[in-house]
Motif scaffolding. Structure first.
Motif, PDB file in Angstrom:
ATOM      1  N   HIS A 119       0.836  -1.209   0.000  1.00  0.00           N
ATOM      2  CA  HIS A 119       0.000   0.000   0.000  1.00  0.00           C
ATOM      3  C   HIS A 119       0.869   1.257   0.000  1.00  0.00           C
ATOM      4  CE1 HIS A 119      -3.518   2.492   0.778  1.00  0.00           C
ATOM      5  NE2 HIS A 119      -2.816   3.104   1.741  1.00  0.00           N
ATOM      6  N   VAL A 120       1.926   1.251   0.823  1.00  0.00           N
ATOM      7  CA  VAL A 120       2.846   2.393   0.889  1.00  0.00           C
ATOM      8  C   VAL A 120       3.537   2.606  -0.459  1.00  0.00           C
ATOM      9  CG1 VAL A 120       4.981   3.238   1.951  1.00  0.00           C
ATOM     10  CG2 VAL A 120       3.196   2.212   3.371  1.00  0.00           C
ATOM     11  N   MET A 121       3.789   1.508  -1.165  1.00  0.00           N
ATOM     12  CA  MET A 121       4.456   1.586  -2.462  1.00  0.00           C
ATOM     13  C   MET A 121       3.497   2.001  -3.581  1.00  0.00           C
ATOM     14  SD  MET A 121       6.840  -1.831  -2.195  1.00  0.00           S
ATOM     15  CE  MET A 121       7.408  -1.681  -3.896  1.00  0.00           C
ATOM     16  N   GLY A 122       2.213   2.144  -3.223  1.00  0.00           N
ATOM     17  CA  GLY A 122       1.253   2.595  -4.210  1.00  0.00           C
ATOM     18  C   GLY A 122       0.600   1.504  -5.025  1.00  0.00           C
ATOM     19  N   VAL A 123       0.771   0.237  -4.616  1.00  0.00           N
ATOM     20  CA  VAL A 123       0.129  -0.866  -5.333  1.00  0.00           C
ATOM     21  C   VAL A 123      -1.357  -0.864  -5.002  1.00  0.00           C
ATOM     22  CG1 VAL A 123       0.042  -3.364  -5.646  1.00  0.00           C
ATOM     23  CG2 VAL A 123       2.247  -2.219  -5.272  1.00  0.00           C
ATOM     24  N   PRO A 124      -2.243  -0.868  -5.999  1.00  0.00           N
ATOM     25  CA  PRO A 124      -3.686  -0.824  -5.728  1.00  0.00           C
ATOM     26  C   PRO A 124      -4.147  -2.047  -4.933  1.00  0.00           C
ATOM     27  CG  PRO A 124      -3.220  -0.379  -8.051  1.00  0.00           C
ATOM     28  CD  PRO A 124      -1.947  -0.855  -7.438  1.00  0.00           C
ATOM     29  N   ASP A 125      -5.086  -1.815  -4.008  1.00  0.00           N
ATOM     30  CA  ASP A 125      -5.656  -2.910  -3.245  1.00  0.00           C
ATOM     31  C   ASP A 125      -6.509  -3.784  -4.154  1.00  0.00           C
ATOM     32  OD1 ASP A 125      -4.484  -1.952  -0.969  1.00  0.00           O
ATOM     33  OD2 ASP A 125      -6.240  -0.817  -0.311  1.00  0.00           O
ATOM     34  N   SER A 126      -6.556  -5.079  -3.817  1.00  0.00           N
ATOM     35  CA  SER A 126      -7.367  -6.013  -4.593  1.00  0.00           C
ATOM     36  C   SER A 126      -7.906  -7.089  -3.659  1.00  0.00           C
ATOM     37  CB  SER A 126      -6.534  -6.657  -5.702  1.00  0.00           C
ATOM     38  OG  SER A 126      -5.576  -7.555  -5.150  1.00  0.00           O
ATOM     39  N   PHE A 127      -8.615  -8.042  -4.221  1.00  0.00           N
ATOM     40  CA  PHE A 127      -9.166  -9.165  -3.445  1.00  0.00           C
ATOM     41  C   PHE A 127      -8.059  -9.968  -2.772  1.00  0.00           C
ATOM     42  CE2 PHE A 127     -10.097 -13.725  -3.403  1.00  0.00           C
ATOM     43  CZ  PHE A 127     -11.196 -13.758  -2.555  1.00  0.00           C
ATOM     44  N   PHE A 128      -6.888 -10.013  -3.407  1.00  0.00           N
ATOM     45  CA  PHE A 128      -5.790 -10.838  -2.904  1.00  0.00           C
ATOM     46  C   PHE A 128      -4.934 -10.126  -1.861  1.00  0.00           C
ATOM     47  CE2 PHE A 128      -6.709 -12.299  -7.235  1.00  0.00           C
ATOM     48  CZ  PHE A 128      -6.992 -13.645  -6.988  1.00  0.00           C
ATOM     49  N   THR A 129      -5.140  -8.842  -1.662  1.00  0.00           N
ATOM     50  CA  THR A 129      -4.302  -8.074  -0.746  1.00  0.00           C
ATOM     51  C   THR A 129      -4.277  -8.625   0.674  1.00  0.00           C
ATOM     52  OG1 THR A 129      -4.631  -6.054  -2.049  1.00  0.00           O
ATOM     53  CG2 THR A 129      -3.872  -5.779   0.214  1.00  0.00           C
ATOM     54  N   PRO A 130      -5.427  -9.025   1.255  1.00  0.00           N
ATOM     55  CA  PRO A 130      -5.389  -9.514   2.644  1.00  0.00           C
ATOM     56  C   PRO A 130      -4.853 -10.930   2.796  1.00  0.00           C
ATOM     57  CG  PRO A 130      -7.590  -8.726   2.006  1.00  0.00           C
ATOM     58  CD  PRO A 130      -6.799  -8.914   0.766  1.00  0.00           C
ATOM     59  N   LEU A 131      -4.677 -11.664   1.702  1.00  0.00           N
ATOM     60  CA  LEU A 131      -4.289 -13.077   1.809  1.00  0.00           C
ATOM     61  C   LEU A 131      -2.954 -13.295   2.517  1.00  0.00           C
ATOM     62  CD1 LEU A 131      -5.482 -14.565  -1.607  1.00  0.00           C
ATOM     63  CD2 LEU A 131      -6.645 -14.555   0.619  1.00  0.00           C
ATOM     64  N   PRO A 132      -1.921 -12.464   2.275  1.00  0.00           N
ATOM     65  CA  PRO A 132      -0.673 -12.660   3.027  1.00  0.00           C
ATOM     66  C   PRO A 132      -0.862 -12.511   4.543  1.00  0.00           C
ATOM     67  CG  PRO A 132      -0.277 -11.289   1.108  1.00  0.00           C
ATOM     68  CD  PRO A 132      -1.761 -11.438   1.228  1.00  0.00           C
ATOM     69  N   VAL A 133      -1.786 -11.634   4.954  1.00  0.00           N
ATOM     70  CA  VAL A 133      -2.048 -11.473   6.393  1.00  0.00           C
ATOM     71  C   VAL A 133      -2.583 -12.767   6.975  1.00  0.00           C
ATOM     72  CG1 VAL A 133      -3.396 -10.228   8.121  1.00  0.00           C
ATOM     73  CG2 VAL A 133      -2.476  -9.011   6.130  1.00  0.00           C
ATOM     74  N   LEU A 134      -3.511 -13.392   6.254  1.00  0.00           N
ATOM     75  CA  LEU A 134      -4.081 -14.659   6.707  1.00  0.00           C
ATOM     76  C   LEU A 134      -3.014 -15.744   6.757  1.00  0.00           C
ATOM     77  CD1 LEU A 134      -6.718 -16.088   7.499  1.00  0.00           C
ATOM     78  CD2 LEU A 134      -7.026 -16.655   5.078  1.00  0.00           C
ATOM     79  N   ALA A 135      -2.186 -15.796   5.725  1.00  0.00           N
ATOM     80  CA  ALA A 135      -1.116 -16.796   5.699  1.00  0.00           C
ATOM     81  C   ALA A 135      -0.131 -16.580   6.850  1.00  0.00           C
ATOM     82  CB  ALA A 135      -0.387 -16.742   4.361  1.00  0.00           C
ATOM     83  N   GLY A 136       0.235 -15.308   7.095  1.00  0.00           N
ATOM     84  CA  GLY A 136       1.145 -15.001   8.191  1.00  0.00           C
ATOM     85  C   GLY A 136       0.565 -15.355   9.540  1.00  0.00           C
ATOM     86  N   PHE A 137      -0.736 -15.126   9.692  1.00  0.00           N
ATOM     87  CA  PHE A 137      -1.416 -15.475  10.948  1.00  0.00           C
ATOM     88  C   PHE A 137      -1.325 -16.976  11.202  1.00  0.00           C
ATOM     89  CE2 PHE A 137      -5.339 -17.125  12.855  1.00  0.00           C
ATOM     90  CZ  PHE A 137      -5.263 -16.555  14.115  1.00  0.00           C
ATOM     91  N   PHE A 138      -1.551 -17.779  10.173  1.00  0.00           N
ATOM     92  CA  PHE A 138      -1.518 -19.231  10.348  1.00  0.00           C
ATOM     93  C   PHE A 138      -0.100 -19.729  10.609  1.00  0.00           C
ATOM     94  CE2 PHE A 138      -5.786 -19.287   8.389  1.00  0.00           C
ATOM     95  CZ  PHE A 138      -6.413 -20.129   9.308  1.00  0.00           C
ATOM     96  N   VAL A 139       0.894 -19.103   9.992  1.00  0.00           N
ATOM     97  CA  VAL A 139       2.283 -19.476  10.278  1.00  0.00           C
ATOM     98  C   VAL A 139       2.584 -19.281  11.765  1.00  0.00           C
ATOM     99  CG1 VAL A 139       4.700 -18.822   9.929  1.00  0.00           C
ATOM    100  CG2 VAL A 139       3.182 -19.077   7.957  1.00  0.00           C
ATOM    101  N   LEU A 140       2.178 -18.136  12.315  1.00  0.00           N
ATOM    102  CA  LEU A 140       2.424 -17.851  13.737  1.00  0.00           C
ATOM    103  C   LEU A 140       1.570 -18.736  14.636  1.00  0.00           C
ATOM    104  CD1 LEU A 140       2.645 -13.941  13.610  1.00  0.00           C
ATOM    105  CD2 LEU A 140       4.521 -15.593  13.706  1.00  0.00           C
TER     106      LEU A 140
END
Length: 209
Positions: free
Chosen positions: A43-64
């Protein structure tokens, strides 16, 4: 294979496996936090948000989450230390891996640890104490140092690498009579080592990664 002249140093083995566990935990924490921070960075780099944007958060949550589960339920390092403080190390000349199963708390190896010329060694359920999932290849075709009383459980140390696996009978109930009929001194020693009950039961969730 000839018996090694000296048994491995217990303190060095424990330190080696603790260091590998810490390295694993740090790697998982770094991966989890990195995935959670990735959408913000994009987001800071200016990449537009999309449906896939939150997926890394979910993946990171499950890793932890899975790291937390393994750290809170996996008691192998402490269990191994109690065994090694209670029993002397004895060399067994033959280690055979029969099968393996990937589970949430680690890869479970079904193995047989025996001495050539002796029979009746039970199949053991072994889990690497440092959470490393791969089978120590140096154990194939050779022997290992073992501390414990196999109907109750024990610890296997691979010569040269200091890989350490916590073991208990693969068919726990099958050896119930042997444990009950053991001499009081054996039972007391197993109690002291924390081996009178199944330490790590099969988890209900299977997780592959």
């Amino acid at each position: 294979m000839a018996t090694p002249d000296l048994a491995p140093d217990v303190e060095r083995v424990l330190k080696h496996n603790r260091r590998k566990w810490v390295k694993h935990a740090r790697g998982r924490i770094g991966l989890g936090l990195g995935l959670i921070a990735l959408p913000l960075l994009l987001h800071v780099m200016g990449v537009p948000d999309s449906f896939f944007t939150p997926l890394p958060v979910l993946a990171g949550f499950f890793v932890l989450l899975f790291l937390f589960i393994r750290a809170s339920r996996g008691r192998r390092l402490a269990a191994c230390e109690k065994v090694l403080r209670t029993y002397p190390l004895e060399y067994h000349t033959r280690v055979v891996k029969k099968s393996e199963q990937w589970l949430l708390l680690g890869t479970v190896f079904t193995i047989k640890v025996s001495t050539r010329g002796q029979h009746g060694a039970p199949l053991m359920r072994a889990i690497n104490a440092s959470t490393v999932r791969r089978w120590p290849q140096s154990a194939e075709g050779g022997g290992a140092w073992v501390a414990g009383d196999l109907p109750f459980g024990g610890v296997m140390i691979v010569p040269g690498t200091n890989d350490m696996l916590f073991m208990q009978p693969a068919e726990w109930q099958k050896f119930a009579d042997k444990r009950e009929q053991a001499e009081p001194s054996r039972s007391a020693k197993a109690q002291q080592a924390g081996l009178t009950q199944l330490v790590e039961k099969e988890p209900n969730i299977t997780y592959f990664y």
